[in-house]
Write a protein that holds these residues in place. Structure first.
Motif, PDB file in Angstrom:
ATOM      1  N   SER A   1      -8.133  14.893  -3.843  1.00 50.26           N
ATOM      2  CA  SER A   1      -8.763  13.437  -4.055  1.00 50.26           C
ATOM      3  C   SER A   1      -7.986  13.331  -5.378  1.00 50.26           C
ATOM      4  CB  SER A   1     -10.321  13.562  -4.114  1.00 50.26           C
ATOM      5  OG  SER A   1     -10.625  12.340  -4.546  1.00 50.26           O
ATOM      6  N   ARG A   2      -8.027  14.359  -6.360  1.00 55.91           N
ATOM      7  CA  ARG A   2      -7.480  14.057  -7.750  1.00 55.91           C
ATOM      8  C   ARG A   2      -6.062  13.867  -7.582  1.00 55.91           C
ATOM      9  NH1 ARG A   2     -11.309  18.343  -8.389  1.00 55.91           N
ATOM     10  NH2 ARG A   2      -9.685  20.154  -8.193  1.00 55.91           N
ATOM     11  N   PHE A   3      -5.316  14.572  -6.577  1.00 61.36           N
ATOM     12  CA  PHE A   3      -4.082  14.468  -6.488  1.00 61.36           C
ATOM     13  C   PHE A   3      -3.714  12.826  -6.269  1.00 61.36           C
ATOM     14  CE2 PHE A   3      -0.169  14.224  -3.520  1.00 61.36           C
ATOM     15  CZ  PHE A   3       0.689  14.577  -4.206  1.00 61.36           C
ATOM     16  N   LEU A   4      -4.563  12.271  -4.852  1.00 61.30           N
ATOM     17  CA  LEU A   4      -4.309  10.987  -4.551  1.00 61.30           C
ATOM     18  C   LEU A   4      -4.602  10.050  -5.823  1.00 61.30           C
ATOM     19  CD1 LEU A   4      -6.005  11.374  -1.151  1.00 61.30           C
ATOM     20  CD2 LEU A   4      -3.533  11.390  -1.388  1.00 61.30           C
ATOM     21  N   THR A   5      -5.559  10.309  -6.467  1.00 60.30           N
ATOM     22  CA  THR A   5      -6.013   9.267  -7.429  1.00 60.30           C
ATOM     23  C   THR A   5      -4.732   9.116  -8.698  1.00 60.30           C
ATOM     24  OG1 THR A   5      -7.299  11.004  -8.620  1.00 60.30           O
ATOM     25  CG2 THR A   5      -8.326   9.333  -7.354  1.00 60.30           C
ATOM     26  N   LYS A   6      -3.994  10.205  -9.071  1.00 63.23           N
ATOM     27  CA  LYS A   6      -2.879  10.267  -9.595  1.00 63.23           C
ATOM     28  C   LYS A   6      -1.716   9.232  -9.227  1.00 63.23           C
ATOM     29  CE  LYS A   6      -3.856  14.842 -12.053  1.00 63.23           C
ATOM     30  NZ  LYS A   6      -3.070  15.962 -12.063  1.00 63.23           N
ATOM     31  N   LEU A   7      -1.882   9.157  -7.737  1.00 55.58           N
ATOM     32  CA  LEU A   7      -0.808   8.278  -7.228  1.00 55.58           C
ATOM     33  C   LEU A   7      -1.281   6.877  -6.920  1.00 55.58           C
ATOM     34  CD1 LEU A   7       0.385  10.795  -4.451  1.00 55.58           C
ATOM     35  CD2 LEU A   7       1.316  10.352  -6.686  1.00 55.58           C
TER      36      LEU A   7
ATOM     37  N   HIS B   1      -9.255   6.525   0.149  1.00 50.25           N
ATOM     38  CA  HIS B   1      -8.757   6.304  -1.087  1.00 50.25           C
ATOM     39  C   HIS B   1      -8.059   5.216  -1.432  1.00 50.25           C
ATOM     40  CE1 HIS B   1     -10.122  10.487  -1.669  1.00 50.25           C
ATOM     41  NE2 HIS B   1      -9.867  10.359  -3.100  1.00 50.25           N
ATOM     42  N   GLY B   2      -7.652   4.286  -0.498  1.00 51.87           N
ATOM     43  CA  GLY B   2      -6.786   2.919  -0.604  1.00 51.87           C
ATOM     44  C   GLY B   2      -5.323   3.268  -0.476  1.00 51.87           C
TER      45      GLY B   2
ATOM     46  N   MET C   1       0.603  -1.093  -0.041  1.00 49.99           N
ATOM     47  CA  MET C   1       0.145   0.124  -0.037  1.00 49.99           C
ATOM     48  C   MET C   1       0.852   1.286   0.113  1.00 49.99           C
ATOM     49  SD  MET C   1      -2.880   1.201   2.915  1.00 49.99           S
ATOM     50  CE  MET C   1      -3.815  -0.225   2.438  1.00 49.99           C
ATOM     51  N   LYS C   2       0.589   2.197  -0.909  1.00 53.31           N
ATOM     52  CA  LYS C   2       1.340   3.621  -1.068  1.00 53.31           C
ATOM     53  C   LYS C   2       1.208   4.396   0.364  1.00 53.31           C
ATOM     54  CE  LYS C   2       1.577   3.346  -5.934  1.00 53.31           C
ATOM     55  NZ  LYS C   2       1.457   3.978  -7.309  1.00 53.31           N
ATOM     56  N   THR C   3       2.091   4.876   0.667  1.00 52.26           N
ATOM     57  CA  THR C   3       2.070   5.808   1.866  1.00 52.26           C
ATOM     58  C   THR C   3       2.161   7.528   1.409  1.00 52.26           C
ATOM     59  OG1 THR C   3       3.182   4.135   3.142  1.00 52.26           O
ATOM     60  CG2 THR C   3       3.377   6.327   3.943  1.00 52.26           C
ATOM     61  N   ILE C   4       1.322   8.004   1.985  1.00 53.79           N
ATOM     62  CA  ILE C   4       1.494   9.459   1.838  1.00 53.79           C
ATOM     63  C   ILE C   4       1.693  10.053   3.237  1.00 53.79           C
ATOM     64  CG2 ILE C   4      -0.132  11.556   1.420  1.00 53.79           C
ATOM     65  CD1 ILE C   4      -0.024   9.292  -0.860  1.00 53.79           C
ATOM     66  N   PHE C   5       2.738  11.011   3.251  1.00 48.28           N
ATOM     67  CA  PHE C   5       3.333  11.755   4.435  1.00 48.28           C
ATOM     68  C   PHE C   5       2.601  13.037   4.581  1.00 48.28           C
ATOM     69  CE2 PHE C   5       7.835  10.010   4.649  1.00 48.28           C
ATOM     70  CZ  PHE C   5       7.431   8.802   4.906  1.00 48.28           C
ATOM     71  N   TYR C   6       2.443  13.324   5.913  1.00 47.26           N
ATOM     72  CA  TYR C   6       1.838  14.571   6.206  1.00 47.26           C
ATOM     73  C   TYR C   6       2.126  15.006   7.644  1.00 47.26           C
ATOM     74  CZ  TYR C   6      -2.169  12.790   8.805  1.00 47.26           C
ATOM     75  OH  TYR C   6      -2.802  11.767   9.668  1.00 47.26           O
ATOM     76  N   THR C   7       2.009  16.203   8.038  1.00 47.43           N
ATOM     77  CA  THR C   7       1.956  16.672   9.525  1.00 47.43           C
ATOM     78  C   THR C   7       0.956  17.443  10.230  1.00 47.43           C
ATOM     79  OG1 THR C   7       3.424  18.661   9.119  1.00 47.43           O
ATOM     80  CG2 THR C   7       4.409  16.563   9.047  1.00 47.43           C
TER      81      THR C   7
ATOM     82  N   GLY D   1       3.783  10.183  -1.800  1.00 44.96           N
ATOM     83  CA  GLY D   1       3.142  11.496  -2.182  1.00 44.96           C
ATOM     84  C   GLY D   1       3.497  12.292  -0.644  1.00 44.96           C
ATOM     85  N   ILE D   2       3.626  13.597  -0.778  1.00 43.54           N
ATOM     86  CA  ILE D   2       3.800  14.325   0.698  1.00 43.54           C
ATOM     87  C   ILE D   2       2.598  15.582   0.567  1.00 43.54           C
ATOM     88  CG2 ILE D   2       5.079  15.933   1.914  1.00 43.54           C
ATOM     89  CD1 ILE D   2       7.708  14.384   0.461  1.00 43.54           C
ATOM     90  N   ILE D   3       1.848  15.816   1.527  1.00 44.54           N
ATOM     91  CA  ILE D   3       1.199  16.921   1.669  1.00 44.54           C
ATOM     92  C   ILE D   3       1.568  18.045   2.695  1.00 44.54           C
ATOM     93  CG2 ILE D   3      -1.621  17.413   2.144  1.00 44.54           C
ATOM     94  CD1 ILE D   3      -2.238  14.381   1.778  1.00 44.54           C
ATOM     95  N   VAL D   4       1.520  19.132   2.337  1.00 54.66           N
ATOM     96  CA  VAL D   4       1.829  20.267   3.077  1.00 54.66           C
ATOM     97  C   VAL D   4       0.593  21.130   3.035  1.00 54.66           C
ATOM     98  CG1 VAL D   4       3.573  22.121   3.217  1.00 54.66           C
ATOM     99  CG2 VAL D   4       4.293  20.033   2.424  1.00 54.66           C
TER     100      VAL D   4
END
Length: 329
Positions: free
Chosen positions: A113-119, A19-20, A1-7, A62-65
């Motif tokens: 959501s569109r960013f996450l679907t691209k990933l 989004h899985g 499962m792909k990991t998305i970083f955020y703080t 991916g990273i969310i700021v």
């Protein structure tokens, strides 16, 4: 499962998980901030550690700021220039009292959501989103319910675990400690803590204090509001928006009256006797809040400013905490 970083607490882990993808709210480490950045002057230690964690990561898809603070915006600019991992800048309005601000936050979640679907993620159905929201909501209630039975460190770690590891691992990791001993009842208020900062919580308890309110960004102040179960079944997405955008009180909000309304309520309910105000050097937002807090309350306030991870700074902080507690005992 792909990991998305955020703080940032305004990023809903439920939205990423629905989004899985694996939502991972980072617990940053001072020792990993030495570094890939050519210059670090004037950069908040938290942001410096975040940027270096991202630049060195081999796990993130991916990273969310967010735009909650200017320092983090600067961190995003560095990531775009130097990091190969896709990064997303999420606009979180400072104003919150009008429809347009909530709509902007709503639109930003849709853009995310569109960013996450691209990933590789998949746009969730209402049922899938509601199911994951319920899992997180139940886990949050369990963590909050365990507060009286955990040391300050264990409580902070349980909250961190929920954002980093998800509901299942968090619930499995909560085991009762020996009940915390009585001591001077304290609140700790401020921005996010890092891994090494948990030693501060140990020092407080070893010196005769007891943290009864963790109002740091990584503590319970950074948790979203409880979900309305009835509305959750009808409009899970809008319930998510309301619980996060309308339910997290922060110094970044304009006006930030809800932060002080929440503090007044919690300081009274928990019979707090003193406040430890924890901030980073170069964090203008929380530095400016110090004077407001002192004007707001008659409780004694200890201001602790941290610039990095060095033995002299930690020793100075430990001594000041012990002196503060001796005064209150």
């Amino acid at each position: 499962m792909k990991t998305i970083f955020y703080t940032c607490p305004y990023v809903p882990a439920e939205w990423i998980a629905a989004h899985g993808l694996r939502a991972c709210r980072l617990l940053l480490d001072h020792t990993k901030s030495n570094s890939v950045l050519a210059r670090a002057e004037g950069i908040c230690p938290f942001v410096r550690s975040f940027v270096n964690e991202a630049l060195k990561s081999t796990d993130a898809a991916g990273i969310i700021v967010t735009t909650v603070c200017d320092q983090m915006r600067r961190g995003f600019d560095i990531l775009v220039r130097k990091c190969e991992i896709p990064a997303f800048l999420m606009n979180v309005p400072s104003t919150w009292q009008n429809y347009e601000s909530q709509k902007l936050y709503t639109d930003e979640l849709k853009r995310l959501s569109r960013f996450l679907t691209k990933l590789g993620g998949k746009r969730p159905s209402n049922n899938a989103l509601a199911k994951i929201m319920l899992e997180y909501d139940d886990a949050r209630k369990s963590v909050l319910g365990a507060r009286e039975y955990l040391t300050a460190r264990r409580y902070a770690e349980a909250i961190i675990s929920l954002g980093r590891d998800g509901p299942d691992k968090t619930l499995n990791s909560i085991t009762a400690d020996e009940p915390p001993t009585d001591g001077v009842r304290l609140a700790i208020i401020g921005g996010p803590l890092m891994k090494q900062d948990f030693a501060l919580l140990d020092t407080i308890e070893q010196s005769g204090g007891r943290i009864v309110l963790d109002a740091t960004e990584t503590g319970e102040r950074g948790l979203c509001a409880a979900f309305n179960r009835r509305r959750l079944g009808d409009e899970p997405f809008m319930e998510l928006v309301g619980a996060y955008f309308g339910g997290i009180n922060d110094a970044s909000r304009r006006p930030n009256s809800e932060l002080y309304k929440w503090l007044r309520q919690e300081l009274t309910l928990r019979d707090v006797q003193g406040i430890i105000f924890r901030r980073y050097l170069w964090c203008d937002m929380w530095h400016a809040e110090l004077g407001c807090l002192k004007n707001f309350t008659d409780l004694p306030v200890l201001d602790i400013d941290m610039g990095g991870n060095n033995n002299n700074e930690m020793q100075r902080t430990d001594n000041r905490i012990r002196a503060f507690l001796e005064m209150l005992q």
